[in-house]
Design a protein around this motif. Sequence first.
Motif, PDB file in Angstrom:
ATOM      1  N   GLU A  75       8.496   2.534 -13.529  1.00 41.90           N
ATOM      2  CA  GLU A  75       7.000   2.288 -13.682  1.00 41.90           C
ATOM      3  C   GLU A  75       6.404   1.496 -12.556  1.00 41.90           C
ATOM      4  OE1 GLU A  75       9.113   1.827 -17.712  1.00 41.90           O
ATOM      5  OE2 GLU A  75       9.355   1.513 -15.675  1.00 41.90           O
ATOM      6  N   ASP A  76       6.927   1.221 -11.440  1.00 43.26           N
ATOM      7  CA  ASP A  76       6.769   0.755 -10.200  1.00 43.26           C
ATOM      8  C   ASP A  76       6.094   1.832  -9.286  1.00 43.26           C
ATOM      9  OD1 ASP A  76       7.598  -1.941 -11.021  1.00 43.26           O
ATOM     10  OD2 ASP A  76       9.473  -1.702 -10.007  1.00 43.26           O
ATOM     11  N   ALA A  77       6.517   3.206  -9.541  1.00 42.79           N
ATOM     12  CA  ALA A  77       6.176   4.055  -8.618  1.00 42.79           C
ATOM     13  C   ALA A  77       4.657   4.237  -8.270  1.00 42.79           C
ATOM     14  CB  ALA A  77       6.741   5.482  -9.295  1.00 42.79           C
ATOM     15  N   PRO A  78       4.044   4.315  -9.294  1.00 40.67           N
ATOM     16  CA  PRO A  78       2.487   4.216  -8.826  1.00 40.67           C
ATOM     17  C   PRO A  78       1.854   3.365  -8.162  1.00 40.67           C
ATOM     18  CG  PRO A  78       2.919   4.573 -11.377  1.00 40.67           C
ATOM     19  CD  PRO A  78       3.880   3.983 -10.812  1.00 40.67           C
ATOM     20  N   HIS A  79       2.626   1.952  -7.932  1.00 45.87           N
ATOM     21  CA  HIS A  79       2.058   0.885  -6.897  1.00 45.87           C
ATOM     22  C   HIS A  79       2.377   1.380  -5.536  1.00 45.87           C
ATOM     23  CE1 HIS A  79       0.975  -1.323 -10.021  1.00 45.87           C
ATOM     24  NE2 HIS A  79       2.289  -1.202 -10.796  1.00 45.87           N
ATOM     25  N   TRP A  80       3.727   1.861  -5.500  1.00 38.74           N
ATOM     26  CA  TRP A  80       4.225   2.388  -4.102  1.00 38.74           C
ATOM     27  C   TRP A  80       3.583   3.697  -3.610  1.00 38.74           C
ATOM     28  CZ3 TRP A  80       8.534   1.168  -1.006  1.00 38.74           C
ATOM     29  CH2 TRP A  80       9.063   2.253  -0.331  1.00 38.74           C
ATOM     30  N   ILE A  81       3.139   4.567  -4.611  1.00 35.11           N
ATOM     31  CA  ILE A  81       2.387   5.716  -4.282  1.00 35.11           C
ATOM     32  C   ILE A  81       0.847   5.265  -3.824  1.00 35.11           C
ATOM     33  CG2 ILE A  81       1.120   7.792  -5.192  1.00 35.11           C
ATOM     34  CD1 ILE A  81       3.679   8.074  -7.321  1.00 35.11           C
ATOM     35  N   ALA A  82       0.304   4.547  -4.443  1.00 27.66           N
ATOM     36  CA  ALA A  82      -0.833   3.860  -4.159  1.00 27.66           C
ATOM     37  C   ALA A  82      -0.751   3.313  -2.538  1.00 27.66           C
ATOM     38  CB  ALA A  82      -1.288   2.892  -4.919  1.00 27.66           C
ATOM     39  N   ILE A  83       0.182   2.641  -2.264  1.00 26.90           N
ATOM     40  CA  ILE A  83       0.384   2.084  -1.035  1.00 26.90           C
ATOM     41  C   ILE A  83       0.542   3.298   0.154  1.00 26.90           C
ATOM     42  CG2 ILE A  83       1.959   0.484   0.558  1.00 26.90           C
ATOM     43  CD1 ILE A  83       2.196  -1.305  -1.992  1.00 26.90           C
ATOM     44  N   LEU A  84       1.461   4.086  -0.094  1.00 28.69           N
ATOM     45  CA  LEU A  84       1.782   5.115   0.896  1.00 28.69           C
ATOM     46  C   LEU A  84       0.763   6.264   0.861  1.00 28.69           C
ATOM     47  CD1 LEU A  84       5.745   5.691   0.823  1.00 28.69           C
ATOM     48  CD2 LEU A  84       4.373   4.289   2.066  1.00 28.69           C
ATOM     49  N   VAL A  85       0.015   6.632  -0.030  1.00 29.37           N
ATOM     50  CA  VAL A  85      -0.827   7.556   0.146  1.00 29.37           C
ATOM     51  C   VAL A  85      -2.181   7.067   1.039  1.00 29.37           C
ATOM     52  CG1 VAL A  85      -2.729   8.854  -1.145  1.00 29.37           C
ATOM     53  CG2 VAL A  85      -0.392   9.027  -2.034  1.00 29.37           C
ATOM     54  N   ALA A  86      -2.483   5.643   0.656  1.00 28.87           N
ATOM     55  CA  ALA A  86      -3.563   5.162   1.537  1.00 28.87           C
ATOM     56  C   ALA A  86      -3.339   4.593   3.031  1.00 28.87           C
ATOM     57  CB  ALA A  86      -4.265   3.885   0.697  1.00 28.87           C
ATOM     58  N   ASP A  87      -1.934   4.634   3.289  1.00 28.42           N
ATOM     59  CA  ASP A  87      -1.156   4.251   4.559  1.00 28.42           C
ATOM     60  C   ASP A  87      -1.529   5.017   5.657  1.00 28.42           C
ATOM     61  OD1 ASP A  87       0.203   3.207   6.516  1.00 28.42           O
ATOM     62  OD2 ASP A  87       1.931   4.137   5.889  1.00 28.42           O
ATOM     63  N   GLU A  88      -2.734   4.798   6.616  1.00 33.81           N
ATOM     64  CA  GLU A  88      -3.089   5.422   7.802  1.00 33.81           C
ATOM     65  C   GLU A  88      -2.269   5.279   8.729  1.00 33.81           C
ATOM     66  OE1 GLU A  88      -7.159   4.577   8.405  1.00 33.81           O
ATOM     67  OE2 GLU A  88      -7.695   5.280   6.163  1.00 33.81           O
ATOM     68  N   GLU A  89      -1.381   4.315   8.907  1.00 33.94           N
ATOM     69  CA  GLU A  89      -0.262   3.896   9.895  1.00 33.94           C
ATOM     70  C   GLU A  89       0.956   4.899   9.924  1.00 33.94           C
ATOM     71  OE1 GLU A  89       0.189  -0.394  10.592  1.00 33.94           O
ATOM     72  OE2 GLU A  89      -1.673  -0.550   9.577  1.00 33.94           O
ATOM     73  N   GLY A  90       1.257   5.528   8.845  1.00 36.27           N
ATOM     74  CA  GLY A  90       2.444   6.186   8.634  1.00 36.27           C
ATOM     75  C   GLY A  90       3.580   5.814   8.473  1.00 36.27           C
ATOM     76  N   HIS A  91       3.561   4.751   7.838  1.00 39.37           N
ATOM     77  CA  HIS A  91       4.880   4.031   7.604  1.00 39.37           C
ATOM     78  C   HIS A  91       5.873   4.787   6.703  1.00 39.37           C
ATOM     79  CE1 HIS A  91       2.400   0.657   8.326  1.00 39.37           C
ATOM     80  NE2 HIS A  91       3.449   0.079   8.967  1.00 39.37           N
ATOM     81  N   LEU A  92       7.322   4.813   6.876  1.00 37.19           N
ATOM     82  CA  LEU A  92       8.076   5.690   6.059  1.00 37.19           C
ATOM     83  C   LEU A  92       7.925   7.104   6.303  1.00 37.19           C
ATOM     84  CD1 LEU A  92       8.140   3.204   3.195  1.00 37.19           C
ATOM     85  CD2 LEU A  92       9.947   3.361   4.993  1.00 37.19           C
ATOM     86  N   GLY A  93       7.639   7.473   7.614  1.00 38.48           N
ATOM     87  CA  GLY A  93       7.462   8.912   7.844  1.00 38.48           C
ATOM     88  C   GLY A  93       6.444   9.473   7.499  1.00 38.48           C
ATOM     89  N   GLY A  94       5.244   8.560   7.149  1.00 37.27           N
ATOM     90  CA  GLY A  94       4.114   9.033   6.618  1.00 37.27           C
ATOM     91  C   GLY A  94       2.965   9.581   7.527  1.00 37.27           C
ATOM     92  N   PRO A  95       1.807  10.121   7.267  1.00 35.33           N
ATOM     93  CA  PRO A  95       1.292   9.958   6.048  1.00 35.33           C
ATOM     94  C   PRO A  95       1.720  10.656   4.883  1.00 35.33           C
ATOM     95  CG  PRO A  95      -0.192  11.415   7.417  1.00 35.33           C
ATOM     96  CD  PRO A  95       0.929  10.953   8.333  1.00 35.33           C
TER      97      PRO A  95
END
Length: 168
Positions: A75-95
């Motif tokens: 149930e925490d996954a949507p919060h993680w997803i919201a953070i990483l999808v909006a992450d413009e700095e490319g953390h954790l291999g992003g975007p």
Amino acid sequence: PAGAAAGRAGRTGRLSAWPTDAGLAPPAAERGARMSLAPHIVPLPGPAADFAAGLRGNLPVLHTERCILRPPVLEDAPHWIAILVADEEGHLGGPHDEAGAFTEFAATAGLWLLRGHGLWTVAERDDPDAVLGFVLIGFEPGDREPELGWLFLPEARGRGLAAEAAAA
């Protein structure tokens, strides 16, 4: 340390507008209400869920003055997803897109099994369901040693919560 941007959460960390590309539906009623989640995020009852709960029961839960650091749950996954999808700095291999962010959530949570350290969900001390963000001891490709990192929802930033949680 990570300090990614998000943008889909309300003051308490309960998502108010849900990602839809990965099948996450918006809440049926007002903010904080029970929401429909994509099938891969919905916990399924049974022996496997019981086993997962038992594993989580062996992980440390930490308390600070304002936060609880607890093992992650689906149930925490949507919060993680919201953070990483909006992450413009490319953390954790992003975007990341939503599917990639979920895969990263699962992989990061899995570090507990592989390394004996990993991801904690950081929530309000008085409301463990009110997600603020995440603290992790990670070991990404290219790292020479484990690293302490954090990802917080925008409304939780600037309050010293990351430092408080990381110090725990």
